[in-house]
Design a protein around this motif. Structure first.
Motif, PDB file in Angstrom:
ATOM      1  N   ARG A  11       0.829  -1.212   0.000  1.00  0.00           N
ATOM      2  CA  ARG A  11       0.000   0.000   0.000  1.00  0.00           C
ATOM      3  C   ARG A  11       0.858   1.254   0.000  1.00  0.00           C
ATOM      4  N   LEU A  12       2.109   1.119   0.426  1.00  0.00           N
ATOM      5  CA  LEU A  12       3.023   2.252   0.410  1.00  0.00           C
ATOM      6  C   LEU A  12       3.244   2.741  -1.019  1.00  0.00           C
ATOM      7  N   LEU A  13       3.149   1.835  -1.981  1.00  0.00           N
ATOM      8  CA  LEU A  13       3.298   2.245  -3.376  1.00  0.00           C
ATOM      9  C   LEU A  13       2.181   3.190  -3.799  1.00  0.00           C
ATOM     10  N   ASP A  14       0.987   3.019  -3.229  1.00  0.00           N
ATOM     11  CA  ASP A  14      -0.103   3.950  -3.529  1.00  0.00           C
ATOM     12  C   ASP A  14       0.212   5.338  -2.974  1.00  0.00           C
ATOM     13  N   VAL A  15       0.798   5.349  -1.776  1.00  0.00           N
ATOM     14  CA  VAL A  15       1.199   6.630  -1.182  1.00  0.00           C
ATOM     15  C   VAL A  15       2.276   7.277  -2.042  1.00  0.00           C
ATOM     16  N   GLN A  16       3.238   6.471  -2.486  1.00  0.00           N
ATOM     17  CA  GLN A  16       4.302   6.998  -3.338  1.00  0.00           C
ATOM     18  C   GLN A  16       3.729   7.568  -4.632  1.00  0.00           C
ATOM     19  N   ALA A  17       2.766   6.883  -5.208  1.00  0.00           N
ATOM     20  CA  ALA A  17       2.158   7.369  -6.452  1.00  0.00           C
ATOM     21  C   ALA A  17       1.499   8.730  -6.238  1.00  0.00           C
ATOM     22  N   ILE A 183       6.275   4.377   7.511  1.00  0.00           N
ATOM     23  CA  ILE A 183       6.024   5.724   6.976  1.00  0.00           C
ATOM     24  C   ILE A 183       7.188   6.655   7.305  1.00  0.00           C
ATOM     25  N   LYS A 184       7.714   6.573   8.524  1.00  0.00           N
ATOM     26  CA  LYS A 184       8.841   7.430   8.904  1.00  0.00           C
ATOM     27  C   LYS A 184      10.057   7.155   8.031  1.00  0.00           C
ATOM     28  N   LEU A 185      10.341   5.856   7.824  1.00  0.00           N
ATOM     29  CA  LEU A 185      11.474   5.498   6.969  1.00  0.00           C
ATOM     30  C   LEU A 185      11.235   5.987   5.549  1.00  0.00           C
ATOM     31  N   TYR A 186      10.041   5.802   5.060  1.00  0.00           N
ATOM     32  CA  TYR A 186       9.698   6.221   3.699  1.00  0.00           C
ATOM     33  C   TYR A 186       9.872   7.736   3.532  1.00  0.00           C
ATOM     34  N   ASP A 187       9.328   8.490   4.473  1.00  0.00           N
ATOM     35  CA  ASP A 187       9.435   9.952   4.382  1.00  0.00           C
ATOM     36  C   ASP A 187      10.898  10.409   4.437  1.00  0.00           C
ATOM     37  N   GLY A 195      12.428  12.662  -3.722  1.00  0.00           N
ATOM     38  CA  GLY A 195      10.980  12.484  -3.695  1.00  0.00           C
ATOM     39  C   GLY A 195      10.502  11.064  -3.904  1.00  0.00           C
ATOM     40  N   LEU A 196      11.429  10.133  -4.197  1.00  0.00           N
ATOM     41  CA  LEU A 196      11.051   8.737  -4.433  1.00  0.00           C
ATOM     42  C   LEU A 196      11.655   7.881  -3.333  1.00  0.00           C
ATOM     43  N   GLY A 197      10.796   7.471  -2.377  1.00  0.00           N
ATOM     44  CA  GLY A 197      11.298   6.714  -1.239  1.00  0.00           C
ATOM     45  C   GLY A 197      11.013   5.234  -1.308  1.00  0.00           C
TER      46      GLY A 197
END
Length: 249
Positions: A11-17, A183-187, A195-197
């Motif tokens: 689902r993180l890929l949806d956030v990234q998109a 989410i913290k790691l991704y951000d 901008g691409l985590g």
């Protein structure tokens, strides 16, 4: 070692998109044609304003020059009037009257010279006034063009800001229940990596850096626990493992 449910990772890929689309809109806001026109108009207006300042300075100098020229002519005219009055009165000796006549002749020549100077200054003043009026008109045109460009920019901003607001709302919904550590790691990675985590792993290819990964590294990823968060060995982004395609029969 960071862990997060595999479903959260996917689902993180949806956030990234959504974040990518938001970044694209932010980029469009910085590259609007109206902004380019505004920058060009600002340069043109600055150039015209510089010329207007120089023209006003020149006009003030010429006005002072004209004031002096007027004063010089007036002084000679006053002297001529006094001498002419004395001559017309007939008072004084013949020698005095002859001297006055000679002085009037000289004053006439001097007055003609000063009036030529005065006329030249007046012509230059008129030319500078015309030039300043043209500069003022040019500035007014540019200001009007800027107003149009600003209105276009603001209208485009409104549309893009509305899109951003929708994306931000969708992003909040999609990220709301994801693993906090993920989410913290991704951000963090997104801020460090343009901008691409997070990116999908497709076969041996990282969709973030577009590189084929070492087969042994990919194999170790495939063998890792589903909730283990793995990073691309090339770019350092979160690699999201997708379901393996079904084998063809």
């Amino acid at each position: 070692m960071t862990t997060a449910p595999l479903d959260d990772q996917r689902r993180l890929l949806d956030v990234q998109a959504l974040d990518t689309r938001a970044a694209q809109i932010a980029h469009r806001k910085r590259q609007l044609p109206a902004l380019i026109r505004l920058a060009e108009l600002d340069v043109r207006l600055a150039d015209v304003d510089t010329s207007r300042v120089a023209s006003r300075t020149a006009l003030n100098d010429i006005r002072r020059e004209l004031t002096k020229a007027d004063s010089d002519v007036e002084q000679v005219r006053s002297r001529v009037a006094r001498d002419q009055a004395r001559l017309d009165s007939g008072t004084g000796t013949a020698k005095d009257l002859q001297a006055i006549t000679s002085e009037l002749t000289a004053l006439g020549r001097r007055q003609a010279e000063l009036e030529d100077v005065e006329l030249d200054v007046m012509e230059r003043l008129e030319a500078h006034q015309t030039a300043l009026a043209e500069l003022d008109a040019a500035a007014a045109v540019i200001v009007a063009q800027k107003a149009e460009a600003e209105a276009e920019r603001d209208a485009e901003y409104a549309v893009l800001d509305a899109e951003l607001a929708t994306l931000e709302a969708d992003r909040a919904v999609n990220a709301a229940n994801l693993d906090e550590g993920l989410i913290k790691l991704y951000d963090k990675l997104r801020g460090q990596l343009g901008g691409l985590g997070a990116a999908a792993l497709r076969g041996r290819r990282c969709e973030g850096c577009r590189l084929e990964l070492n087969p042994s590294y990919v194999q170790s990823i495939r063998k890792a626990e589903p909730d283990q968060v793995v990073l691309c060995e090339e770019c350092g982004r979160i690699l999201v493992r997708l379901p393996e395609p079904a084998a063809r029969v």
